[in-house]
Design a protein around this motif. Structure first.
Motif, PDB file in Angstrom:
ATOM      1  N   GLU A 147     -11.657  11.974 -10.395  1.00 37.56           N
ATOM      2  CA  GLU A 147     -10.413  12.573 -10.904  1.00 37.56           C
ATOM      3  C   GLU A 147      -9.220  12.086 -10.092  1.00 37.56           C
ATOM      4  O   GLU A 147      -8.192  11.729 -10.642  1.00 37.56           O
ATOM      5  CB  GLU A 147     -10.456  14.089 -10.752  1.00 37.56           C
ATOM      6  CG  GLU A 147     -11.063  14.815 -11.932  1.00 37.56           C
ATOM      7  CD  GLU A 147     -11.519  16.214 -11.525  1.00 37.56           C
ATOM      8  OE1 GLU A 147     -12.612  16.618 -11.979  1.00 37.56           O
ATOM      9  OE2 GLU A 147     -10.789  16.862 -10.750  1.00 37.56           O
ATOM     10  N   THR A 148      -9.364  12.108  -8.772  1.00 37.39           N
ATOM     11  CA  THR A 148      -8.250  11.730  -7.902  1.00 37.39           C
ATOM     12  C   THR A 148      -7.865  10.269  -8.113  1.00 37.39           C
ATOM     13  O   THR A 148      -6.692   9.955  -8.325  1.00 37.39           O
ATOM     14  CB  THR A 148      -8.627  11.941  -6.423  1.00 37.39           C
ATOM     15  OG1 THR A 148      -9.114  13.263  -6.266  1.00 37.39           O
ATOM     16  CG2 THR A 148      -7.428  11.719  -5.520  1.00 37.39           C
ATOM     17  N   PHE A 149      -8.855   9.390  -8.078  1.00 35.07           N
ATOM     18  CA  PHE A 149      -8.498   7.974  -8.182  1.00 35.07           C
ATOM     19  C   PHE A 149      -8.003   7.607  -9.579  1.00 35.07           C
ATOM     20  O   PHE A 149      -7.011   6.905  -9.748  1.00 35.07           O
ATOM     21  CB  PHE A 149      -9.687   7.084  -7.793  1.00 35.07           C
ATOM     22  CG  PHE A 149      -9.307   5.639  -7.730  1.00 35.07           C
ATOM     23  CD1 PHE A 149      -9.705   4.739  -8.710  1.00 35.07           C
ATOM     24  CD2 PHE A 149      -8.497   5.165  -6.693  1.00 35.07           C
ATOM     25  CE1 PHE A 149      -9.319   3.398  -8.660  1.00 35.07           C
ATOM     26  CE2 PHE A 149      -8.111   3.832  -6.643  1.00 35.07           C
ATOM     27  CZ  PHE A 149      -8.516   2.957  -7.630  1.00 35.07           C
ATOM     28  N   CYS A 150      -8.687   8.118 -10.586  1.00 29.91           N
ATOM     29  CA  CYS A 150      -8.357   7.691 -11.943  1.00 29.91           C
ATOM     30  C   CYS A 150      -7.087   8.344 -12.480  1.00 29.91           C
ATOM     31  O   CYS A 150      -6.541   7.898 -13.494  1.00 29.91           O
ATOM     32  CB  CYS A 150      -9.531   7.953 -12.886  1.00 29.91           C
ATOM     33  SG  CYS A 150     -10.998   7.048 -12.368  1.00 29.91           S
ATOM     34  N   SER A 151      -6.617   9.377 -11.802  1.00 32.31           N
ATOM     35  CA  SER A 151      -5.372   9.980 -12.285  1.00 32.31           C
ATOM     36  C   SER A 151      -4.177   9.135 -11.887  1.00 32.31           C
ATOM     37  O   SER A 151      -3.080   9.290 -12.411  1.00 32.31           O
ATOM     38  CB  SER A 151      -5.226  11.397 -11.721  1.00 32.31           C
ATOM     39  OG  SER A 151      -5.032  11.304 -10.324  1.00 32.31           O
ATOM     40  N   ALA A 152      -4.373   8.229 -10.904  1.00 32.35           N
ATOM     41  CA  ALA A 152      -3.256   7.374 -10.488  1.00 32.35           C
ATOM     42  C   ALA A 152      -3.245   6.151 -11.372  1.00 32.35           C
ATOM     43  O   ALA A 152      -3.589   5.056 -10.961  1.00 32.35           O
ATOM     44  CB  ALA A 152      -3.422   6.982  -9.029  1.00 32.35           C
ATOM     45  N   SER A 153      -2.843   6.347 -12.609  1.00 30.85           N
ATOM     46  CA  SER A 153      -2.912   5.265 -13.596  1.00 30.85           C
ATOM     47  C   SER A 153      -1.861   5.547 -14.653  1.00 30.85           C
ATOM     48  O   SER A 153      -1.417   6.678 -14.796  1.00 30.85           O
ATOM     49  CB  SER A 153      -4.325   5.236 -14.194  1.00 30.85           C
ATOM     50  OG  SER A 153      -4.353   4.529 -15.401  1.00 30.85           O
ATOM     51  N   GLY A 159      -2.949   2.882  -8.514  1.00 30.01           N
ATOM     52  CA  GLY A 159      -3.894   3.089  -7.431  1.00 30.01           C
ATOM     53  C   GLY A 159      -4.357   1.740  -6.909  1.00 30.01           C
ATOM     54  O   GLY A 159      -4.414   0.755  -7.636  1.00 30.01           O
ATOM     55  N   ASN A 160      -4.673   1.710  -5.627  1.00 29.20           N
ATOM     56  CA  ASN A 160      -5.085   0.461  -4.981  1.00 29.20           C
ATOM     57  C   ASN A 160      -6.511   0.591  -4.455  1.00 29.20           C
ATOM     58  O   ASN A 160      -6.951   1.689  -4.122  1.00 29.20           O
ATOM     59  CB  ASN A 160      -4.108   0.177  -3.834  1.00 29.20           C
ATOM     60  CG  ASN A 160      -4.594  -0.914  -2.904  1.00 29.20           C
ATOM     61  OD1 ASN A 160      -5.483  -0.683  -2.078  1.00 29.20           O
ATOM     62  ND2 ASN A 160      -4.034  -2.092  -3.030  1.00 29.20           N
ATOM     63  N   LEU A 217       0.830  -1.204   0.000  1.00 29.21           N
ATOM     64  CA  LEU A 217       0.000   0.000   0.000  1.00 29.21           C
ATOM     65  C   LEU A 217       0.862   1.251   0.000  1.00 29.21           C
ATOM     66  O   LEU A 217       0.465   2.292  -0.510  1.00 29.21           O
ATOM     67  CB  LEU A 217      -0.921   0.011   1.229  1.00 29.21           C
ATOM     68  CG  LEU A 217      -2.058  -1.005   1.198  1.00 29.21           C
ATOM     69  CD1 LEU A 217      -2.768  -1.043   2.544  1.00 29.21           C
ATOM     70  CD2 LEU A 217      -3.051  -0.661   0.119  1.00 29.21           C
ATOM     71  N   MET A 218       2.047   1.108   0.565  1.00 32.44           N
ATOM     72  CA  MET A 218       2.949   2.254   0.621  1.00 32.44           C
ATOM     73  C   MET A 218       3.348   2.736  -0.765  1.00 32.44           C
ATOM     74  O   MET A 218       3.768   3.879  -0.936  1.00 32.44           O
ATOM     75  CB  MET A 218       4.218   1.851   1.381  1.00 32.44           C
ATOM     76  CG  MET A 218       4.559   2.802   2.473  1.00 32.44           C
ATOM     77  SD  MET A 218       5.861   2.201   3.527  1.00 32.44           S
ATOM     78  CE  MET A 218       7.284   2.546   2.561  1.00 32.44           C
ATOM     79  N   ASN A 219       3.216   1.857  -1.761  1.00 31.24           N
ATOM     80  CA  ASN A 219       3.617   2.222  -3.124  1.00 31.24           C
ATOM     81  C   ASN A 219       2.483   2.826  -3.932  1.00 31.24           C
ATOM     82  O   ASN A 219       2.686   3.193  -5.092  1.00 31.24           O
ATOM     83  CB  ASN A 219       4.145   0.979  -3.858  1.00 31.24           C
ATOM     84  CG  ASN A 219       5.459   0.492  -3.285  1.00 31.24           C
ATOM     85  OD1 ASN A 219       6.307   1.299  -2.893  1.00 31.24           O
ATOM     86  ND2 ASN A 219       5.634  -0.818  -3.212  1.00 31.24           N
ATOM     87  N   ALA A 220       1.296   2.915  -3.345  1.00 29.09           N
ATOM     88  CA  ALA A 220       0.164   3.408  -4.124  1.00 29.09           C
ATOM     89  C   ALA A 220       0.203   4.936  -4.212  1.00 29.09           C
ATOM     90  O   ALA A 220       0.609   5.610  -3.282  1.00 29.09           O
ATOM     91  CB  ALA A 220      -1.141   2.962  -3.470  1.00 29.09           C
ATOM     92  N   ASP A 221      -0.250   5.465  -5.337  1.00 33.08           N
ATOM     93  CA  ASP A 221      -0.383   6.917  -5.467  1.00 33.08           C
ATOM     94  C   ASP A 221      -1.750   7.363  -4.981  1.00 33.08           C
ATOM     95  O   ASP A 221      -1.952   8.524  -4.631  1.00 33.08           O
ATOM     96  CB  ASP A 221      -0.172   7.338  -6.926  1.00 33.08           C
ATOM     97  CG  ASP A 221       1.243   7.042  -7.381  1.00 33.08           C
ATOM     98  OD1 ASP A 221       1.455   6.091  -8.149  1.00 33.08           O
ATOM     99  OD2 ASP A 221       2.150   7.760  -6.904  1.00 33.08           O
ATOM    100  N   THR A 222      -2.701   6.451  -4.995  1.00 31.26           N
ATOM    101  CA  THR A 222      -3.992   6.745  -4.409  1.00 31.26           C
ATOM    102  C   THR A 222      -4.600   5.443  -3.907  1.00 31.26           C
ATOM    103  O   THR A 222      -4.324   4.374  -4.461  1.00 31.26           O
ATOM    104  CB  THR A 222      -4.917   7.460  -5.416  1.00 31.26           C
ATOM    105  OG1 THR A 222      -6.163   7.738  -4.778  1.00 31.26           O
ATOM    106  CG2 THR A 222      -5.180   6.600  -6.617  1.00 31.26           C
TER     107      THR A 222
END
Lengths: 257, 867, 194
Positions: B218-224, B230-231, B20-25
């Motif tokens: 926007e927040t979740f889908c930008s981490a792609s 995103g996790n 989880l530490m590696n997730a951007d969102t």
């Protein structure tokens, strides 16, 4: 030995109460009543003779820094684990007539249960309402800073258990520095009301258990300017002396006439 | 699990907690992670402190919400609308990770001509049989590929790999359009299918304001993309619904579109609820599977003999081509030398499934007097199962009951102190149930291994002996089995063939003659026969009877004498290799081939995990590759290739016959190839998308006089109720309300309501209130708090009532059981109940005591106020 | 000789007396000089104990635990700092694991309830096991279905099992092995679904 301290940080506390339970388990403290308070999730109430870590739950109509909530009005829910402050100048220690309360080599304030005679002077002398008398056992109790564990280089039970390391344990100057950096970081991130609670300016002279809080200390039942009662000692004795002198004079005058 | 299993290949969390530490969102939904997985939550905090955005979507503002960057209140039961809204957002704004989607998913596959979507058929997919209330999935297949052509062909879910109702599919001929423009390719069907899941729809029916929803999207889908991932974390807030599997499917589709599966900081973390619940699904005490997700033989469907079974389940391509090795090795583990090629390795001795033998299924049979005896070990149905009143009355119909636990819990004492006895519905002197309570050993009093939520097998060592007559389960099962085998020894009828053949010679140790648990784990790991050398992993298993293995996915946990890898304690890297054993084969992040591009290079330096080493000609990296180590990225399978050899070097989802992530699931689920929004059994609104299909069509309500439902909506029960857990307690309370240090933290049962609802009902904070549903009546304290937000749904004000379900009638702190209000119902794939969204009523005041409580409930059901 | 020992005793007593220590060390009687023997000899309760590496039995995070024990008795349970998952931390339930195993409400004896009885009776463990085996065998005898329509059924639906999510893998394995593969029980379930 180095002077050890606690730094407890509300911004990463998840209100789980692991600290309360780990402390009770380690120190064989009994449960102190199954009472529903209706005060958010806090059924513990306050620190006392059989509660040495107490998690506060604050539901406030304020926004939490940059947090976006879907609430109709601003709202935040804060958690903080309260503990004995192990003051630099401790009211309980000053008041204790038997020498039961001592300053250890790690800088903590320790109540010796085998010396305490249950007089209760410490209870009224603590500006934070921490130390309390256990009426069944007859003596006073409070957080020991896990002195037994520290003697073997182990960290206190609460700090070890804390899932998010909201309770940090370490050398006091390290933690003071960390606290300062944390405040700066938080304010940079938009937590404008972040501050450190470590009452250095008052007669307590600073705490070995510091806190990173959001908003005013009063919201956490922390006195903004706690005083060690013995700070008034000199003026109290002076006042007593002057009063005695006046009374003596008046009595002399009364006999003169 | 079938949600993840059908989409990716295995039913289990795809990632590990530290990742989880590696997730951007991080999106946490259907979960209250900070409260129910506090120590796991440290990884979310670590991520957050490094700049990761944490989003929490939940009916309540909980301790997790307090830690999140964004919290959105959600109407309980509207999860597919919300997640579908995110899918719609991705497709509308072209936010999908195109290269990943085209190469690693089946988005490009063209679907058969005769498929019709719920958008075409007003809420049903093509193939619906209204008499059977099941789908025929033939029209869900791929153009050009056959999906099996058996006589019996109803879509059936279940925990096993694929479904047990159709012949294994052959996907080689499937037609693809890699431009994703063909009108019947999965991508385009997906677009049409989710077209009405707009932000406006989310606002009207989920209660999440448009701007807030868009901010989350926007927040979740930008981490792609190549540089970001995103996790998603979920728990029972998603699973305990009549469409639970499809809720998870929607999230899985989202993660495939965003290219997050198999990559660091990506994935789906299924947060499971008990110490070894993952283990109890892998090595299942479940009715429809055998260890390692092999299907149980089903009467008349696939169980005539082993050959019929394999014809049904052996995929020609993909990893499940090896299923024959696994079932034969399992049978050798069970039946040892008695299992031979001539007797089909003892396949015929296995019992056949003939119906619904799940918890809810057989408790209904029990209520009707058809179950004589029950073993309850480490579970408490009297409090934690749905419809508590039903469960407790059903228990009273048993001839005998054996309960094993640490304390005398409600399921063992129902015959004298349950609410039914208090209310006169049951009379102790009339209950015939013979009850045996056997004290059980605690975790530090026995050795063995748990499998945690990230598929990690961790061995716990024994510290002390259990007290008095308390024994561990291995002791109990072994000595029970020994006695039964003794009875069977002189009775050679066919019914006893399995029992007589059962290998049951575990070395015994200690003063109580306990079977060696290590020996059992070795059996689970597998051995080559007849020398009994431990195998190194499942690739060593054979179908010719020369190997035995109790659970193929665990193979490798004990690869050599003295090497119990579950007991390894030296973590040597970030993913924890060297500490315990993660199935399969110690891979920590599943499908990690997808963390590299089709050509084998990492997508980016920042998100590298596993990559192709051209010099050494193998896959390498920070995790054990979830791929055949020496298969190069440009490998193309020759015509007619079988098994893993048929999977190309750029297809990461190796358990699927085509190696692709299945956005579209052609077989394996009972309720559709795609998720669609249906309302819960009891809802305050009609289904806005499909007014003629209110609820999930193949879900089972099990409606009967003692299991009734409210209408949707229903004036008698105007509030949406949801049940959940608290940090301080654990499930039914047998492990927490009995302990002073935990009992004092949350002593009284309570519910959480908004100030608006409290004002409506004249309730002050802390007052006792009575809550009713069509099934039951309970009382609880009222916590009046702004953390419960009223929602505006379709122009109406909807109030939600939150009720933790930990309380029961025994313990240091007691109270009414929230599950008394929940109905017995079954989601069509895994038969899970709907505890997370139902309707209730709430009034001020204690509930009446004794018999009168039933009258009060009756009045409520008749729609009258209680005087 | 006697005299020397007595002098030594008096000397020892005087130096242990906080007042004397206070004077000798020029301190104010609130520091280490005021410590009693008990305080000065304080050590953690698991000092010198053995430790078993265990795993928390509550949720599915699977935090590592250190179970300290001495002479067959459990002393305390705390977190295992070497776990890469939990890093030594425990939630309130995990922190209460010692109480879970040692609290006063824990059952240690078999309890038996006859049909229609209003109370529990005692029963010894071996007899209970014999009786349970009898019940299983007898129910299975009457309800086992070997074939139907010429096809193998090989099961009984009259005996059921519930449980598993808190049990070890080896325990679940043996339960499924005996109950399903051995006895032909199909009604087997646990908390897990999904």
């Amino acid at each position: 030995m180095a002077i050890s301290a606690f730094l407890t940080d509300t911004t990463v506390c998840i209100g789980c109460k692991a600290c309360e339970v780990a402390c009770k388990e380690w120190n064989h403290i009994p449960a102190d009543g199954f009472t529903f308070t209706g005060n958010s999730y806090d059924n513990t109430g306050s620190l006392g003779a059989s509660t040495w870590r107490h998690v506060m739950f604050l539901e406030q109509p304020t926004a939490l820094g940059p947090q976006t909530t879907g609430t109709e009005d601003p709202f935040r829910w804060l958690f903080l684990s309260d503990v004995c402050k192990h003051c630099e100048n401790a009211g309980c220690l000053e008041a204790c007539p038997t020498g039961a309360i001592v300053r250890t080599e790690v800088g903590s304030v320790y109540v010796q249960p085998d010396v305490c005679n249950g007089c209760g002077y410490c209870v009224v002398s603590c500006p934070f309402g921490v130390v309390d008398k256990n009426h069944e056992v007859g003596t006073a109790f409070k957080c020991t800073f896990c002195y037994d564990r520290q003697k073997e280089g182990l960290m206190p039970a609460c700090a070890k258990a804390c899932p998010t390391q909201s309770i940090q344990f370490g050398e006091i100057n390290d933690l003071r520095e960390r606290a300062q950096l944390r405040i700066e970081e938080l304010q940079r991130r938009g937590y404008n009301d972040a501050q450190i609670y470590d009452p250095k300016e008052s007669s307590v002279g600073g705490a070995h258990a510091m806190f990173v809080i959001l908003g005013q200390p009063e919201a956490y039942n922390f006195p903004p300017a706690p005083e060690v009662p013995t700070v008034h000692l000199k003026s109290a004795w002076n006042a007593a002396l002057i009063s005695a002198a006046i009374v003596f004079l008046v009595v002399c005058l009364a006999f003169a006439f | 699990m079938p949600g993840l299993g059908t989409t990716f290949g295995r039913g289990g969390a795809t990632t590990a907690l530290p990742d989880l530490m590696n997730a951007d969102t991080i999106l946490i939904m259907g979960s209250n992670m900070a409260e129910n997985h506090p120590v796991g939550f440290q990884w979310v905090i670590e991520a957050r402190e490094r700049g990761t955005k944490v989003i929490h979507v939940d009916p309540r503002f909980s301790r997790t919400s307090a830690m999140a960057d964004i919290w959105a209140p959600l109407r309980a039961g509207s999860d597919i609308l919300f997640l579908g809204g995110l899918v719609n957002y991705v497709l509308t704004h072209n936010k999908d990770f195109r290269e990943y989607v085209v190469n690693y998913t089946n988005a490009s596959v063209v679907i058969k001509d005769d498929f019709q979507d719920t958008e075409d058929l007003d809420g049903l997919f093509s193939g619906w049989d209204p008499d059977q209330r099941k789908y025929d999935p033939h029209s869900w297949g791929f153009a050009g590929a056959s999906v099996g052509d058996d006589a019996e062909h109803f879509a059936d879910g279940g925990h096993a790999k694929h479904s047990a109702s159709m012949s294994a599919p052959d996907f080689n001929g499937a037609e693809h359009d890699r431009t994703l423009e063909h009108p019947r390719c999965v991508y385009q069907i997906l677009k049409r299918h989710f077209a009405r899941y707009t932000p406006e729809m989310v606002e009207s029916y989920c209660g999440v304001k448009r701007e807030l929803f868009l901010k989350i999207a926007e927040t979740f889908c930008s981490a792609s993309g190549a540089d970001k991932t995103g996790n998603i974390c979920y728990a029972l807030g998603w699973t305990q619904h009549s469409n639970g599997v499809q809720i998870i499917r929607t999230a899985a589709i989202l993660q495939l579109l965003l290219g997050n599966i198999g990559r660091p900081g990506g994935g789906i973390l299924a947060l499971r609820g008990h110490a070894s619940i993952q283990g109890s699904t892998d090595i299942p005490t479940l009715f429809d599977i055998l260890p390692g997700y092999l299907p149980m033989p089903k009467f008349k469907v696939n169980s005539h003999n082993l050959e019929a079974y394999l014809r049904k389940h052996q995929d020609k391509t993909g990893w499940w081509w090896n299923i024959d090795k696994y079932i034969v090795s399992l049978l050798k583990a069970y039946y040892g030398g008695a299992a031979t090629k001539e007797n089909d390795w003892g396949f015929g001795w296995l019992p056949r499934i003939t119906g619904d033998h799940s918890h809810q299924g057989y408790f209904i049979e029990m209520m009707d007097g058809k179950v004589e005896g029950l073993f309850v070990m480490g579970q408490n149905p009297a409090v934690a199962a749905p419809s508590g009143r039903f469960e407790r009355k059903a228990l009273s119909k048993l001839k005998w009951l054996v309960v094993r636990d640490l304390v005398e819990l409600e399921s063992a004492s129902f015959w004298y102190d349950s609410p039914e006895v208090e209310r006169g519905e049951l009379r102790t002197e009339e209950i015939a149930t013979e009850v045996f309570f056997l004290p059980a050993a605690g975790h530090a009093e026995k050795e063995g291994c748990f499998t945690n939520t990230q598929r990690l097998l961790q061995w716990h060592q024994k510290a002390v002996d259990p007290p008095g007559d308390a024994r561990a389960e291995p002791w109990f099962i072994y000595h029970l089995g020994r006695r039964l085998k003794e009875k069977a020894r002189l009775d050679p009828r066919p019914r006893n063939a399995g029992l007589n053949a059962l290998t049951w010679d575990y070395p015994l140790k200690g003063k109580h003659n306990e079977p060696s648990v290590e020996e059992v784990l070795q059996e689970i790991n597998g051995r080559s026969l007849p020398d009994r050398t431990l195998v190194k992993g499942f690739v060593d298993l054979k179908s010719d009877g020369s190997t035995s293995c109790g659970c193929w996915i665990y193979s490798g946990v004990f690869p050599a004498a003295g090497q119990n890898r579950a007991n390894d304690r030296k973590s040597r890297d970030f993913y924890g290799h060297g500490w315990a054993f993660s199935w399969p084969a110690d891979r920590r992040i599943l499908y990690n081939r997808a963390s590299a591009r089709p050509d084998g290079r990492p997508w980016s330096e920042r998100k590298k995990l596993v990559w192709w080493d051209e010099a050494q000609k193998k896959w390498t990296g920070l995790d054990v590759p979830d791929f055949t180590a020496t298969k190069p990225p440009d490998y193309q399978p020759p015509a007619g290739a079988e098994g893993d050899a048929a999977i190309a070097g750029d297809r990461p989802f190796i358990l699927h016959p085509d190696g692709l992530g299945w956005i579209w699931v052609p077989i394996g689920l009972a309720d559709g190839p795609l998720p669609a929004h249906y309302e819960p059994w009891e809802s305050p609104v009609r289904n806005p998308l499909y007014p003629n299909q209110q609820t999930n069509p193949p879900a089972m309500a099990k409606q009967r006089p003692d299991n009734q439902y409210a209408d949707s909506p229903d004036d008698r029960f105007p509030y949406v109720m949801t049940t959940y857990r608290l940090t301080e307690h654990h499930t039914s309370g047998a492990m927490s309300r009995t302990l002073p240090h935990l009992a004092e933290l949350q002593p009284d049962p309570f519910c959480e309501i908004s100030p608006e609802l409290a004002a409506e009902r004249g309730i002050e904070n802390g007052d006792w209130v009575t809550i009713t549903s069509m099934r039951g009546i309970i009382e609880a304290r009222a916590l009046v708090t702004s953390r419960m937000q009223p929602l505006d749904i379709d122009g109406k004000r909807v109030q939600q009532v939150g009720v933790p379900f930990h309380w029961g009638f025994r313990g240091l702190v007691k109270g009414d059981a929230a599950n008394d209000l929940v109905a017995i119902s079954e989601e069509p794939n895994v038969r899970i109940q709907e505890s997370k969204a139902l309707l209730c009523n709430l009034v001020a005041g204690h509930r009446t005591q004794g018999k009168k409580a039933l009258e009060q409930l009756e009045q409520q059901i008749r729609g009258q106020a209680w005087q | 000789m006697e005299g020397r020992r007595e002098i030594a005793m008096v000397k020892e007593f005087l130096t242990r007396w906080p007042v004397v220590r206070q004077i000798l060390t020029h301190s104010d009687g609130t520091g280490v000089e005021a410590m009693s023997d008990r305080t000065r000899n304080l050590a953690p309760k698991h000092h010198g104990a053995q430790v078993a590496r265990s795993v928390c039995p509550y949720c599915a995070v699977g935090c590592g635990q250190l179970a300290y024990h001495k002479d067959g008795k459990l002393i305390s349970i705390e977190g295992d700092p070497e776990s890469p998952i939990s890093r030594g931390r425990l939630c309130p339930k995990g922190s209460d694991s010692f109480e879970l195993l040692t609290h006063a409400g824990r059952e240690t004896r078999v309890k038996y309830r006859r049909p229609y009885s209003t109370q529990w009776e005692e029963l010894d463990l071996e007899t209970a096991m014999d009786m349970i085996a009898e019940r299983v065998w007898e129910a299975r005898e009457r309800t086992f279905v070997e074939k139907s329509d010429g096809e193998d059924v090989m099961h009984t639906t009259a005996i059921a099992h519930l449980g598993g999510a808190t049990l070890d893998n080896e325990e679940n394995y043996l339960i499924k092995k005996l109950f399903a593969a051995g006895l032909g029980m199909v009604c087997i379930s646990n908390q897990a679904r999904i």
